[in-house]
Design a protein around this motif. Structure first.
Motif, PDB file in Angstrom:
ATOM      1  N   VAL A 188      33.826  66.279   5.720  1.00  0.00           N
ATOM      2  CA  VAL A 188      33.424  64.886   5.939  1.00  0.00           C
ATOM      3  C   VAL A 188      34.016  63.991   4.859  1.00  0.00           C
ATOM      4  O   VAL A 188      34.478  62.875   5.129  1.00  0.00           O
ATOM      5  CB  VAL A 188      31.884  64.774   5.966  1.00  0.00           C
ATOM      6  CG1 VAL A 188      31.450  63.310   5.998  1.00  0.00           C
ATOM      7  CG2 VAL A 188      31.328  65.506   7.178  1.00  0.00           C
ATOM      8  N   GLU A 189      34.011  64.462   3.619  1.00  0.00           N
ATOM      9  CA  GLU A 189      34.581  63.682   2.515  1.00  0.00           C
ATOM     10  C   GLU A 189      36.076  63.434   2.741  1.00  0.00           C
ATOM     11  O   GLU A 189      36.583  62.335   2.504  1.00  0.00           O
ATOM     12  CB  GLU A 189      34.366  64.415   1.196  1.00  0.00           C
ATOM     13  CG  GLU A 189      34.878  63.653  -0.023  1.00  0.00           C
ATOM     14  CD  GLU A 189      34.611  64.395  -1.321  1.00  0.00           C
ATOM     15  OE1 GLU A 189      34.856  63.819  -2.384  1.00  0.00           O
ATOM     16  OE2 GLU A 189      34.153  65.557  -1.255  1.00  0.00           O
ATOM     17  N   ALA A 190      36.779  64.467   3.214  1.00  0.00           N
ATOM     18  CA  ALA A 190      38.216  64.314   3.443  1.00  0.00           C
ATOM     19  C   ALA A 190      38.510  63.325   4.570  1.00  0.00           C
ATOM     20  O   ALA A 190      39.532  62.625   4.548  1.00  0.00           O
ATOM     21  CB  ALA A 190      38.831  65.679   3.762  1.00  0.00           C
ATOM     22  N   LEU A 191      37.617  63.261   5.551  1.00  0.00           N
ATOM     23  CA  LEU A 191      37.833  62.372   6.694  1.00  0.00           C
ATOM     24  C   LEU A 191      37.335  60.957   6.437  1.00  0.00           C
ATOM     25  O   LEU A 191      37.588  60.047   7.230  1.00  0.00           O
ATOM     26  CB  LEU A 191      37.138  62.944   7.933  1.00  0.00           C
ATOM     27  CG  LEU A 191      37.713  64.261   8.474  1.00  0.00           C
ATOM     28  CD1 LEU A 191      36.809  64.823   9.558  1.00  0.00           C
ATOM     29  CD2 LEU A 191      39.123  64.057   9.004  1.00  0.00           C
ATOM     30  N   ASN A 192      36.597  60.752   5.352  1.00  0.00           N
ATOM     31  CA  ASN A 192      36.012  59.453   5.057  1.00  0.00           C
ATOM     32  C   ASN A 192      36.729  58.835   3.855  1.00  0.00           C
ATOM     33  O   ASN A 192      36.374  59.059   2.703  1.00  0.00           O
ATOM     34  CB  ASN A 192      34.520  59.608   4.749  1.00  0.00           C
ATOM     35  CG  ASN A 192      33.849  58.267   4.526  1.00  0.00           C
ATOM     36  OD1 ASN A 192      33.634  57.514   5.457  1.00  0.00           O
ATOM     37  ND2 ASN A 192      33.539  57.974   3.271  1.00  0.00           N
ATOM     38  N   ASP A 193      37.759  58.084   4.108  1.00  0.00           N
ATOM     39  CA  ASP A 193      38.569  57.469   3.060  1.00  0.00           C
ATOM     40  C   ASP A 193      38.298  55.961   3.043  1.00  0.00           C
ATOM     41  O   ASP A 193      38.731  55.222   3.920  1.00  0.00           O
ATOM     42  CB  ASP A 193      40.051  57.737   3.309  1.00  0.00           C
ATOM     43  CG  ASP A 193      40.915  57.317   2.116  1.00  0.00           C
ATOM     44  OD1 ASP A 193      40.406  56.584   1.252  1.00  0.00           O
ATOM     45  OD2 ASP A 193      42.082  57.735   2.071  1.00  0.00           O
TER      46      ASP A 193
END
Length: 348
Positions: A188-193
Motif C-alpha cells: 500500500v505504501e508503494a502504491l500511495n505516492d
C-alpha cells in the motif's frame, strides 16, 4: 519413507554460509509398528518420543566384541560429530561435501516415498501424501496465475502461503506472525505516492481502511463426509468429494466464517459457476481450527474459512476427489476475478 530438507553449510575458503536443499532418492527410514497381539495399539496411543522412532540402519556391533565402533565425524565440537556418522556421510555425499565440519546444521524430515495416484472404480479419487494442505495451496496459487488482469481493476490480488500451521503458527513464517500485515503495508505504501497527486497520506488510517475494504479467504482442507464414521459430521451439512469447496462454520469460533462472509462467497460462486457446500461443525465436537480467526482478528478484515474436502486427514496418505483440485482452482479464480464486483454490490 524418504528423508529430505535443508542443510546449512559454510564455505571453508570464503566463510560464506549458504542453505542447500537435500533429498535422498530412496526410502531410508521406516517407523516399525507393533503387532496388535501385544495389546499395545499404534492408533494414537503410542508415545511419539520413544515408540515412533524411525529406523534408518542397523548396528549389530554389540554382537562382535572386537568390532571397532564408528567414530564421530567433523571434529570435536562440530555439528556433524553429534549426528550418526553414516547419516553424515550420506547427506554430505548427496551435496558433494568433503569437509564434514562445514555442515553447521540441518533440518530434515521424513515423507512418504510413494507418488500420488488416482483410485476408485471410476478413478474418482486421488490417494496421496501431504494433501493437507498442499491441496488448497496449489489451487489458490494456480488461481492467482490464471486470474484476470483488467486495467480498470482497483484491487490487489494476493495469495499468502504459511508454514507451521499444525504447531500453532507462532513462528516467523507462521500466520500468527506479522509477515502478512507488513507485506500488505509495504504494498500500500508503494502504491500511495503523495508526490503524484495522491489525496491520502500513508499511515495507520490508510492501512485500517485497506483492511476494512479487503476480504480474506482462509483456506485449509476440511473433513469430507466419512462413510465409516458418519457421526463425526453433522448430517445434512457435511461436504462431499467432487462437488465443490466447503464454507466451514464453527460456533466455537475456531473458524472465521459468518453469515455475511457466507453470503459474499455464495455470490462469488454464482458468478463463477461453482457449487459451495457447507461444513457445520457439531456443537458437541470441535474442529482442528485454521489460521482464519488469528488473521482476521489481527487485521480486522472480513473473512471466511473455505476448505477443499478430504478423507484420512493427518494420515500419511489421504484421499480427495479427482475433481476437487480443479474445483478449488475454479472457485479461487472466481473469487479473485469477482470480489471487486461483489463488494460494490454491498455498497450501492
Amino acid at each position: 519413507m524418504i528423508k529430505g530438507g535443508r542443510v546449512v553449510v559454510r564455505d571453508p575458503e570464503t566463510g560464506q554460509t549458504t542453505i542447500q536443499l537435500v533429498k535422498i532418492d530412496w526410502p531410508i527410514a521406516r517407523i516399525p509398528t507393533l503387532a496388535p497381539h501385544f495389546g499395545i495399539g499404534m492408533m494414537g496411543s503410542n508415545n511419539r518420543e520413544t515408540q515412533a522412532v524411525p529406523i534408518i540402519g542397523l548396528d549389530n556391533s554389540d554382537l562382535y566384541p572386537n568390532a571397532a565402533p564408528e567414530q564421530p565425524l567433523g571434529g570435536t565440537g562440530s555439528f556433524a560429530s553429534t549426528q550418526p556418522p553414516k547419516l553424515v556421510k550420506l547427506i554430505a555425499g548427496q551435496l558433494g561435501i568433503n569437509d564434514y565440519s562445514t555442515i553447521l546444521n540441518w533440518e530434515l524430515e521424513l515423507y512418504d516415498s510413494q507418488p500420488a495416484t488416482v483410485g476408485g472404480m471410476d478413478k474418482e479419487f486421488i490417494f496421496a501424501g501431504r494433501i493437507d494442505d498442499k491441496l488448497c495451496s496449489w489451487a489458490a496459487f494456480m488461481a492467482l496465475l490464471h486470474a484476470k488482469q483488467e486495467e480498470d481493476e482497483g484491487v490487489i490480488k494476493l495469495v499468502a502461503l504459511f508454514d507451521d500451521e499444525e504447531i500453532g503458527s507462532l513462528l516467523r513464517q507462521g500466520a500468527r506472525g506479522n509477515f502478512l500485515p507488513i507485506t500488505l503495508e509495504r504494498a500500500v505504501e508503494a502504491l500511495n505516492d503523495a508526490n503524484e497527486g495522491s489525496t491520502q497520506i500513508f499511515g495507520p488510517g490508510l492501512m485500517g481502511q485497506t483492511f476494512a475494504k479487503s476480504f480474506l479467504v482462509s483456506s485449509d482442507v476440511t473433513h469430507a463426509a466419512h462413510p465409516n464414521f458418519p457421526q463425526t459430521n453433522l448430517a445434512g451439512h457435511s461436504p462431499r468429494l467432487n462437488v465443490g469447496v466447503a464454507l466451514c462454520v464453527d460456533a466455537s469460533a475456531h473458524m472465521t466464517t459468518d453469515t455475511v462472509s457466507m453470503a459474499i462467497l455464495d455470490r462469488v460462486a454464482a458468478l463463477s459457476g461453482c457449487v459451495n457446500q457447507r461444513h457445520m461443525i457439531r456443537n458437541d465436537s470441535r474442529s482442528g481450527g485454521t489460521v482464519g480467526p488469528m488473521l482476521s482478528s489481527a487485521m480486522g478484515v472480513k473473512a471466511a474459512d473455505v476448505g477443499i474436502p478430504q478423507l484420512s486427514m493427518h494420515s500419511i496418505r489421504a484421499t480427495t476427489g479427482s475433481l476437487d483440485p480443479g474445483l478449488g482452482l475454479k472457485f479461487y479464480k472466481g473469487f479473485l476475478d469477482n470480489w471487486e464486483k461483489v463488494d460494490k454490490e454491498w455498497h450501492m
